[in-house]
Scaffold this motif. Structure first.
Motif, PDB file in Angstrom:
ATOM      1  N   PHE A  16      -0.403  18.697  34.651  1.00  0.00           N
ATOM      2  CA  PHE A  16      -2.261  17.998  34.402  1.00  0.00           C
ATOM      3  C   PHE A  16      -2.042  16.922  34.829  1.00  0.00           C
ATOM      4  O   PHE A  16      -2.820  16.178  35.316  1.00  0.00           O
ATOM      5  CB  PHE A  16      -2.358  19.140  32.779  1.00  0.00           C
ATOM      6  CG  PHE A  16      -4.056  17.806  33.329  1.00  0.00           C
ATOM      7  CD1 PHE A  16      -5.235  18.707  33.316  1.00  0.00           C
ATOM      8  CD2 PHE A  16      -3.923  17.158  32.110  1.00  0.00           C
ATOM      9  CE1 PHE A  16      -6.223  18.047  33.149  1.00  0.00           C
ATOM     10  CE2 PHE A  16      -5.557  16.461  31.318  1.00  0.00           C
ATOM     11  CZ  PHE A  16      -6.108  16.745  31.940  1.00  0.00           C
ATOM     12  N   HIS A  17      -1.372  16.398  33.543  1.00  0.00           N
ATOM     13  CA  HIS A  17      -1.398  14.788  33.802  1.00  0.00           C
ATOM     14  C   HIS A  17      -0.774  14.241  35.289  1.00  0.00           C
ATOM     15  O   HIS A  17      -0.988  13.207  35.218  1.00  0.00           O
ATOM     16  CB  HIS A  17      -0.570  14.755  33.183  1.00  0.00           C
ATOM     17  CG  HIS A  17      -0.844  14.570  31.089  1.00  0.00           C
ATOM     18  ND1 HIS A  17      -2.429  13.544  30.480  1.00  0.00           N
ATOM     19  CD2 HIS A  17      -0.661  15.306  30.149  1.00  0.00           C
ATOM     20  CE1 HIS A  17      -2.712  14.421  29.588  1.00  0.00           C
ATOM     21  NE2 HIS A  17      -1.940  15.100  29.233  1.00  0.00           N
ATOM     22  N   LEU A  18       0.425  14.765  35.916  1.00  0.00           N
ATOM     23  CA  LEU A  18       0.468  14.093  37.037  1.00  0.00           C
ATOM     24  C   LEU A  18      -0.179  14.419  37.936  1.00  0.00           C
ATOM     25  O   LEU A  18      -0.680  13.716  39.173  1.00  0.00           O
ATOM     26  CB  LEU A  18       2.177  15.118  37.209  1.00  0.00           C
ATOM     27  CG  LEU A  18       3.355  14.442  36.547  1.00  0.00           C
ATOM     28  CD1 LEU A  18       4.324  15.367  37.096  1.00  0.00           C
ATOM     29  CD2 LEU A  18       3.395  12.692  37.137  1.00  0.00           C
ATOM     30  N   ARG A  19      -1.537  15.723  38.114  1.00  0.00           N
ATOM     31  CA  ARG A  19      -2.890  15.631  39.045  1.00  0.00           C
ATOM     32  C   ARG A  19      -3.306  14.264  38.641  1.00  0.00           C
ATOM     33  O   ARG A  19      -3.832  14.691  39.711  1.00  0.00           O
ATOM     34  CB  ARG A  19      -2.877  16.638  38.938  1.00  0.00           C
ATOM     35  CG  ARG A  19      -2.356  17.784  39.463  1.00  0.00           C
ATOM     36  CD  ARG A  19      -3.107  19.737  39.640  1.00  0.00           C
ATOM     37  NE  ARG A  19      -2.071  20.560  39.493  1.00  0.00           N
ATOM     38  CZ  ARG A  19      -1.887  21.128  38.985  1.00  0.00           C
ATOM     39  NH1 ARG A  19      -2.363  21.370  37.255  1.00  0.00           N
ATOM     40  NH2 ARG A  19      -1.013  22.389  38.816  1.00  0.00           N
ATOM     41  N   GLN A  20      -3.726  14.128  37.808  1.00  0.00           N
ATOM     42  CA  GLN A  20      -4.713  13.414  37.112  1.00  0.00           C
ATOM     43  C   GLN A  20      -4.007  11.835  37.757  1.00  0.00           C
ATOM     44  O   GLN A  20      -4.885  10.777  38.172  1.00  0.00           O
ATOM     45  CB  GLN A  20      -5.294  12.874  35.769  1.00  0.00           C
ATOM     46  CG  GLN A  20      -4.944  14.820  35.183  1.00  0.00           C
ATOM     47  CD  GLN A  20      -7.395  15.480  36.030  1.00  0.00           C
ATOM     48  OE1 GLN A  20      -7.817  14.173  35.984  1.00  0.00           O
ATOM     49  NE2 GLN A  20      -6.815  16.378  35.982  1.00  0.00           N
ATOM     50  N   ASP A  21      -2.801  11.132  37.476  1.00  0.00           N
ATOM     51  CA  ASP A  21      -2.335  10.265  37.908  1.00  0.00           C
ATOM     52  C   ASP A  21      -1.052  10.181  38.406  1.00  0.00           C
ATOM     53  O   ASP A  21       0.089  10.532  37.208  1.00  0.00           O
ATOM     54  CB  ASP A  21      -2.355   9.389  36.746  1.00  0.00           C
ATOM     55  CG  ASP A  21      -1.815   7.893  37.140  1.00  0.00           C
ATOM     56  OD1 ASP A  21      -1.455   7.949  37.854  1.00  0.00           O
ATOM     57  OD2 ASP A  21      -2.356   7.541  35.921  1.00  0.00           O
ATOM     58  N   GLY A  22      -0.436  10.650  39.028  1.00  0.00           N
ATOM     59  CA  GLY A  22       1.044  10.455  39.520  1.00  0.00           C
ATOM     60  C   GLY A  22       1.741   9.812  39.587  1.00  0.00           C
ATOM     61  O   GLY A  22       3.089   9.323  40.240  1.00  0.00           O
ATOM     62  N   ARG A  23       1.189   8.358  39.379  1.00  0.00           N
ATOM     63  CA  ARG A  23       1.931   7.141  39.117  1.00  0.00           C
ATOM     64  C   ARG A  23       2.449   6.807  37.609  1.00  0.00           C
ATOM     65  O   ARG A  23       2.742   5.617  37.291  1.00  0.00           O
ATOM     66  CB  ARG A  23       0.727   5.968  39.669  1.00  0.00           C
ATOM     67  CG  ARG A  23       1.235   6.362  40.853  1.00  0.00           C
ATOM     68  CD  ARG A  23       0.481   4.543  41.632  1.00  0.00           C
ATOM     69  NE  ARG A  23       0.569   3.749  41.507  1.00  0.00           N
ATOM     70  CZ  ARG A  23       0.701   2.075  41.459  1.00  0.00           C
ATOM     71  NH1 ARG A  23      -1.098   2.017  42.224  1.00  0.00           N
ATOM     72  NH2 ARG A  23       1.718   1.412  41.834  1.00  0.00           N
ATOM     73  N   LEU A  24       2.031   7.663  36.627  1.00  0.00           N
ATOM     74  CA  LEU A  24       2.475   7.718  35.430  1.00  0.00           C
ATOM     75  C   LEU A  24       3.724   7.603  35.225  1.00  0.00           C
ATOM     76  O   LEU A  24       4.694   7.908  35.593  1.00  0.00           O
ATOM     77  CB  LEU A  24       1.986   8.535  34.622  1.00  0.00           C
ATOM     78  CG  LEU A  24       0.929   9.114  34.100  1.00  0.00           C
ATOM     79  CD1 LEU A  24       0.617  10.629  33.803  1.00  0.00           C
ATOM     80  CD2 LEU A  24       0.054   8.191  33.122  1.00  0.00           C
ATOM     81  N   THR A  25       4.778   6.372  34.041  1.00  0.00           N
ATOM     82  CA  THR A  25       5.756   6.491  34.120  1.00  0.00           C
ATOM     83  C   THR A  25       5.872   6.937  33.721  1.00  0.00           C
ATOM     84  O   THR A  25       5.306   8.041  32.425  1.00  0.00           O
ATOM     85  CB  THR A  25       5.762   4.749  33.035  1.00  0.00           C
ATOM     86  OG1 THR A  25       5.043   4.737  31.650  1.00  0.00           O
ATOM     87  CG2 THR A  25       5.297   3.532  33.425  1.00  0.00           C
ATOM     88  N   ASN A  26       7.011   7.990  33.390  1.00  0.00           N
ATOM     89  CA  ASN A  26       7.731   8.673  32.508  1.00  0.00           C
ATOM     90  C   ASN A  26       7.909   8.778  31.752  1.00  0.00           C
ATOM     91  O   ASN A  26       7.298   9.759  30.217  1.00  0.00           O
ATOM     92  CB  ASN A  26       8.823   9.362  32.717  1.00  0.00           C
ATOM     93  CG  ASN A  26      10.243  10.071  32.067  1.00  0.00           C
ATOM     94  OD1 ASN A  26       9.938  11.506  32.031  1.00  0.00           O
ATOM     95  ND2 ASN A  26      11.129   9.971  31.040  1.00  0.00           N
ATOM     96  N   VAL A  27       7.841   7.206  30.395  1.00  0.00           N
ATOM     97  CA  VAL A  27       7.513   7.312  29.171  1.00  0.00           C
ATOM     98  C   VAL A  27       5.897   7.450  28.746  1.00  0.00           C
ATOM     99  O   VAL A  27       6.042   8.005  27.910  1.00  0.00           O
ATOM    100  CB  VAL A  27       8.161   5.349  28.731  1.00  0.00           C
ATOM    101  CG1 VAL A  27       6.855   5.438  27.095  1.00  0.00           C
ATOM    102  CG2 VAL A  27       9.266   4.751  28.731  1.00  0.00           C
ATOM    103  N   GLU A  28       5.327   7.337  29.679  1.00  0.00           N
ATOM    104  CA  GLU A  28       3.431   6.982  28.927  1.00  0.00           C
ATOM    105  C   GLU A  28       3.729   9.334  29.105  1.00  0.00           C
ATOM    106  O   GLU A  28       2.749   9.702  28.230  1.00  0.00           O
ATOM    107  CB  GLU A  28       3.111   6.454  30.452  1.00  0.00           C
ATOM    108  CG  GLU A  28       1.538   6.740  29.823  1.00  0.00           C
ATOM    109  CD  GLU A  28       0.811   6.869  28.608  1.00  0.00           C
ATOM    110  OE1 GLU A  28      -0.176   7.585  28.214  1.00  0.00           O
ATOM    111  OE2 GLU A  28       1.339   5.817  27.703  1.00  0.00           O
ATOM    112  N   LEU A  29       3.570  10.045  30.394  1.00  0.00           N
ATOM    113  CA  LEU A  29       4.010  11.146  30.022  1.00  0.00           C
ATOM    114  C   LEU A  29       5.056  11.451  29.452  1.00  0.00           C
ATOM    115  O   LEU A  29       3.521  12.567  28.597  1.00  0.00           O
ATOM    116  CB  LEU A  29       4.877  11.396  31.958  1.00  0.00           C
ATOM    117  CG  LEU A  29       4.128  12.664  32.096  1.00  0.00           C
ATOM    118  CD1 LEU A  29       3.359  13.302  32.404  1.00  0.00           C
ATOM    119  CD2 LEU A  29       5.321  13.327  33.637  1.00  0.00           C
TER     120      LEU A  29
END
Length: 152
Positions: A16-29
């Motif tokens: 879900f979160h990667l679909r919203q923003d594929g540029r999320l850092t691993n820390v933020e994800l």
């Protein structure tokens, strides 16, 4: 033997979160899904290796690039020989204006999403590129009024 992967609630949350923003850092994800970074990264890599995540891409505003008219195109064909159909598919798939191209099980035979600048550009696309393709029997064009939901 099935190639399916079992997803738990955390895997689905990661997707879900990667679909919203594929540029999320691993820390933020990891923070968003309630994990520490190492197990979050392992889960993302497992999803990639299993083919659940097939890539990351930029979402482009085509209107800003001068292709503000989206037309949904249905094509019916008049032939059933594989060679002609493969030629039709190769030809249409190569067009820059075609951003989605599907063969269907029912009528119409094909469904396309086409992006062009305006109605004049679409008319040129249809008359110069689609109508003359061997096997094309009927073209139905539906300009998009408004996008309500778009999934990545």
């Amino acid at each position: 033997m099935s190639n399916e992967i079992t997803l738990d609630a955390i895997d689905r949350d990661i997707l879900f979160h990667l679909r919203q923003d594929g540029r999320l850092t691993n820390v933020e994800l990891a923070r968003r899904v309630g994990l520490t970074p190492p197990p979050c990264l392992r889960r993302v890599r497992r999803l990639e290796e299993a083919g659940v995540i097939t890539g990351y891409r930029a979402v482009v505003d085509h209107q800003v690039l001068g292709a503000g008219l989206e037309v949904i195109v249905s094509i019916e064909v008049s032939v059933s020989d594989l060679k002609t159909l493969e030629g039709l598919e190769r030809t249409i798939a190569a067009y820059e204006e075609v951003v989605e191209f599907r063969r269907l099980f029912a009528t119409p035979d094909y469904h396309l999403r086409v992006l062009v600048a305006d109605y004049a550009a679409y008319e040129r696309f249809q008359t110069e590129k689609i109508i003359g393709i061997p096997g094309v029997a009927r073209v139905i064009s539906q300009p998009t009024m408004k996008k309500i939901k778009v999934l990545g």
